[in-house]
Design a protein around this motif. Structure first.
Motif, mmCIF file in Angstrom:
data_model
loop_
_atom_site.group_PDB
_atom_site.id
_atom_site.type_symbol
_atom_site.label_atom_id
_atom_site.label_comp_id
_atom_site.label_asym_id
_atom_site.label_seq_id
_atom_site.Cartn_x
_atom_site.Cartn_y
_atom_site.Cartn_z
ATOM 1 N N VAL A 197 -40.467 134.063 -67.662
ATOM 2 C CA VAL A 197 -39.617 133.439 -68.679
ATOM 3 C C VAL A 197 -40.414 133.258 -69.962
ATOM 4 C CG1 VAL A 197 -38.137 132.289 -66.984
ATOM 5 C CG2 VAL A 197 -40.183 131.119 -67.870
ATOM 6 N N SER A 198 -39.728 132.874 -71.033
ATOM 7 C CA SER A 198 -40.368 132.813 -72.353
ATOM 8 C C SER A 198 -41.050 131.487 -72.645
ATOM 9 C CB SER A 198 -39.324 133.098 -73.438
ATOM 10 O OG SER A 198 -38.287 132.136 -73.396
ATOM 11 N N GLU A 199 -40.788 130.455 -71.852
ATOM 12 C CA GLU A 199 -41.379 129.134 -72.117
ATOM 13 C C GLU A 199 -42.843 129.086 -71.679
ATOM 14 O OE1 GLU A 199 -37.226 128.918 -72.424
ATOM 15 O OE2 GLU A 199 -38.396 129.521 -70.669
ATOM 16 N N GLN A 200 -43.622 128.226 -72.348
ATOM 17 C CA GLN A 200 -45.006 128.024 -71.953
ATOM 18 C C GLN A 200 -45.089 127.075 -70.764
ATOM 19 O OE1 GLN A 200 -47.330 126.896 -75.428
ATOM 20 N NE2 GLN A 200 -47.669 129.053 -75.914
ATOM 21 N N SER A 201 -46.242 127.029 -70.172
ATOM 22 C CA SER A 201 -46.403 126.291 -68.920
ATOM 23 C C SER A 201 -46.211 124.788 -69.081
ATOM 24 C CB SER A 201 -47.794 126.563 -68.335
ATOM 25 O OG SER A 201 -48.809 126.218 -69.269
ATOM 26 N N ASP A 202 -46.611 124.213 -70.220
ATOM 27 C CA ASP A 202 -46.449 122.767 -70.376
ATOM 28 C C ASP A 202 -44.976 122.387 -70.429
ATOM 29 O OD1 ASP A 202 -46.175 124.070 -72.836
ATOM 30 O OD2 ASP A 202 -46.807 122.317 -73.973
ATOM 31 N N VAL A 203 -44.152 123.243 -71.028
ATOM 32 C CA VAL A 203 -42.711 122.986 -71.076
ATOM 33 C C VAL A 203 -42.109 123.107 -69.677
ATOM 34 C CG1 VAL A 203 -40.505 123.744 -72.024
ATOM 35 C CG2 VAL A 203 -42.561 123.785 -73.450
ATOM 36 N N LEU A 204 -42.482 124.166 -68.957
ATOM 37 C CA LEU A 204 -41.934 124.374 -67.610
ATOM 38 C C LEU A 204 -42.360 123.256 -66.662
ATOM 39 C CD1 LEU A 204 -42.332 128.225 -67.098
ATOM 40 C CD2 LEU A 204 -40.274 126.949 -67.735
ATOM 41 N N GLU A 205 -43.581 122.790 -66.809
ATOM 42 C CA GLU A 205 -44.039 121.696 -65.930
ATOM 43 C C GLU A 205 -43.163 120.467 -66.103
ATOM 44 O OE1 GLU A 205 -47.516 119.326 -63.955
ATOM 45 O OE2 GLU A 205 -47.662 121.418 -64.577
ATOM 46 N N ARG A 206 -42.896 120.098 -67.374
ATOM 47 C CA ARG A 206 -42.033 118.936 -67.618
ATOM 48 C C ARG A 206 -40.623 119.197 -67.101
ATOM 49 N NH1 ARG A 206 -44.884 119.181 -72.617
ATOM 50 N NH2 ARG A 206 -43.119 120.214 -73.641
ATOM 51 N N LEU A 207 -40.119 120.388 -67.332
ATOM 52 C CA LEU A 207 -38.758 120.717 -66.905
ATOM 53 C C LEU A 207 -38.606 120.652 -65.393
ATOM 54 C CD1 LEU A 207 -35.983 121.746 -67.986
ATOM 55 C CD2 LEU A 207 -36.822 124.062 -67.527
ATOM 56 N N PHE A 208 -39.519 121.268 -64.658
ATOM 57 C CA PHE A 208 -39.407 121.298 -63.200
ATOM 58 C C PHE A 208 -39.642 119.918 -62.586
ATOM 59 C CE2 PHE A 208 -40.761 125.972 -63.635
ATOM 60 C CZ PHE A 208 -39.441 126.366 -63.774
ATOM 61 N N ARG A 209 -40.454 119.084 -63.237
ATOM 62 C CA ARG A 209 -40.647 117.717 -62.725
ATOM 63 C C ARG A 209 -39.367 116.886 -62.856
ATOM 64 N NH1 ARG A 209 -45.469 115.799 -61.263
ATOM 65 N NH2 ARG A 209 -47.275 117.176 -61.543
ATOM 66 N N LEU A 210 -38.529 117.230 -63.838
ATOM 67 C CA LEU A 210 -37.238 116.552 -63.962
ATOM 68 C C LEU A 210 -36.261 116.973 -62.866
ATOM 69 C CD1 LEU A 210 -36.722 116.734 -67.841
ATOM 70 C CD2 LEU A 210 -37.297 114.710 -66.481
ATOM 71 N N CYS A 211 -36.540 118.100 -62.216
ATOM 72 C CA CYS A 211 -35.655 118.608 -61.163
ATOM 73 C C CYS A 211 -36.144 118.256 -59.759
ATOM 74 C CB CYS A 211 -35.541 120.139 -61.271
ATOM 75 S SG CYS A 211 -34.981 120.748 -62.860
ATOM 76 N N TYR A 212 -37.442 118.151 -59.595
ATOM 77 C CA TYR A 212 -38.024 117.923 -58.276
ATOM 78 C C TYR A 212 -38.080 116.422 -57.956
ATOM 79 C CZ TYR A 212 -39.456 122.523 -56.631
ATOM 80 O OH TYR A 212 -39.450 123.796 -56.114
ATOM 81 N N PRO A 213 -38.129 116.061 -56.687
ATOM 82 C CA PRO A 213 -38.218 114.646 -56.284
ATOM 83 C C PRO A 213 -39.638 114.113 -56.445
ATOM 84 C CG PRO A 213 -38.168 116.034 -54.345
ATOM 85 C CD PRO A 213 -37.944 116.953 -55.513
ATOM 86 N N VAL A 214 -40.102 114.125 -57.700
ATOM 87 C CA VAL A 214 -41.423 113.589 -58.054
ATOM 88 C C VAL A 214 -41.233 112.722 -59.297
ATOM 89 C CG1 VAL A 214 -42.697 115.538 -57.087
ATOM 90 C CG2 VAL A 214 -41.951 115.619 -59.477
ATOM 91 N N ASP A 215 -42.294 112.074 -59.742
ATOM 92 C CA ASP A 215 -42.199 111.241 -60.941
ATOM 93 C C ASP A 215 -41.812 112.091 -62.151
ATOM 94 O OD1 ASP A 215 -42.930 109.018 -59.509
ATOM 95 O OD2 ASP A 215 -45.062 109.148 -60.059
ATOM 96 N N ASP A 216 -40.903 111.554 -62.949
ATOM 97 C CA ASP A 216 -40.511 112.249 -64.174
ATOM 98 C C ASP A 216 -41.656 112.251 -65.176
ATOM 99 O OD1 ASP A 216 -37.986 112.691 -63.178
ATOM 100 O OD2 ASP A 216 -37.076 110.981 -64.217
ATOM 101 N N PRO A 217 -41.746 113.282 -66.001
ATOM 102 C CA PRO A 217 -42.776 113.293 -67.049
ATOM 103 C C PRO A 217 -42.485 112.215 -68.081
ATOM 104 C CG PRO A 217 -41.222 115.085 -67.393
ATOM 105 C CD PRO A 217 -40.877 114.474 -66.062
#
Length: 326
Positions: A71-91
């Motif tokens: 995908v076109s997004e950088q890793s810092d963006v994807l990390e925040r995005l996926f943390r909003l979807c996974y059952p872990v602490d939100d960024p």
């Protein structure tokens, strides 16, 4: 070769990999992606490329034996995005840059919960950066957030400031904010700040209602009146024009009448009535310019493009004066 992301996106139970533009591989679970994202749900439901007789496919990217999507997004963006979807602490999403980039990605991949969280965080930033929040909200056509930010801009008198995000919005969105602040927020419910795009044959823009159509003729709460400057503070003038921002201009009916023959009948009716105060829609800055064009005084210097557009564009002086007397 992509490098693996950190936990929790490096687990052995993952069944798909999303690779960022800066070559970081996120090991994810299809079931979570499909629940969180309509985009990935549709994409992953498509048939996968078939392999040839050797069991390989040039079209099928892999990482650690798992199918990989770049995908076109950088890793810092994807990390925040996926943390909003996974059952872990939100960024934490502490900066405007983090909120904006995450919101953009969430909207791109149609992640409803991530959009909801980042919009809420965007609103929380309005107290400290109302103009930036307004601009970002307009970029993404977020009317509720733009409206809330506009109220904070008015409260803090921040509409004359500059932020880099203003470069990304249309002149119309900025003009609507200035008009809203000039009227001190006294507009009807249908007044909108963003421009909404509708799909059909091509893309069309539906304009928001004009300020005149949605501006309130009288304030919800009385504004403390202030006297205009000379020559519009003469105690012998027969009529008082009260502007949208509460400034009282005392003017002579005869001068208003003589400014245009077309106004004669209207002025005659006004002279015959007991009416001495007229509320007008224009702010004091614009009314001062208009009246100085009619009075035997030096004409005002108009250097601001916004003032010129309000004073001249779309209406002649005659029509503007007609509105003042009706």
């Amino acid at each position: 070769m992509p490098r693996p992301a950190g936990p929790p996106f490096d687990g052995n139970t993952a069944d798909i990999v999303i690779c960022s533009s800066d070559d970081v591989a996120f090991k994810l679970h299809r079931v979570i992606l499909c629940i969180a994202s309509e985009f990935f749900k549709d994409m992953l439901s498509l048939p996968q490329p078939s392999t040839d007789e050797t069991g390989s496919s040039a079209d099928l990217l892999e990482f650690d034996g798992l199918p990989s999507v770049r995908v076109s997004e950088q890793s810092d963006v994807l990390e925040r995005l996926f943390r909003l979807c996974y059952p872990v602490d939100d960024p934490p999403l502490q900066t405007m840059g983090e909120v904006r980039s995450t919101l953009e990605a969430a909207m791109k991949y149609q992640m409803a919960e991530a959009i909801k969280i980042t919009k809420r965080r965007l609103l929380a930033l309005a107290r400290n950066d109302p103009l930036r929040v307004y601009a970002v909200a307009c970029c993404f056509n977020l009317e509720e957030e733009a409206s809330a930010a506009a109220k904070e801009v008015l409260k803090q008198k921040a509409h004359e400031d500059y932020v880099d995000e203003l470069e990304d919005i249309s002149i119309g969105a900025y003009h609507r904010l200035l008009s809203y602040c000039e009227r001190r927020g006294r507009v009807r419910d249908q007044y909108k700040f963003t421009i909404h795009r509708t799909s059909g044959r091509g893309t069309s823009v539906t304009s928001t209602p004009t300020l005149d159509a949605v501006a309130l003729d009288t304030p919800d709460a009385p504004l403390e009146p202030r006297a205009a400057l000379h020559p519009f503070n003469d105690s012998e003038a027969e009529i008082t024009l009260v502007t949208a921002d509460g400034v009282e201009f005392r003017v002579f009916k005869k001068i208003l009448q003589l400014s245009s023959p077309v106004l004669y009948s209207t002025a005659k009716e006004l002279l015959a009535s007991d009416r001495t105060t007229v509320h007008v829609a224009e702010p004091s800055r614009i009314l001062d310019i208009l009246l100085r064009l009619c009075y035997p005084v030096l004409e005002p210097d108009i250097e601001d493009l916004h003032d010129i557009s309000i004073t001249v564009a779309g209406e002649t002086r005659r029509r503007l004066l007609t509105r003042l007397l009706t």
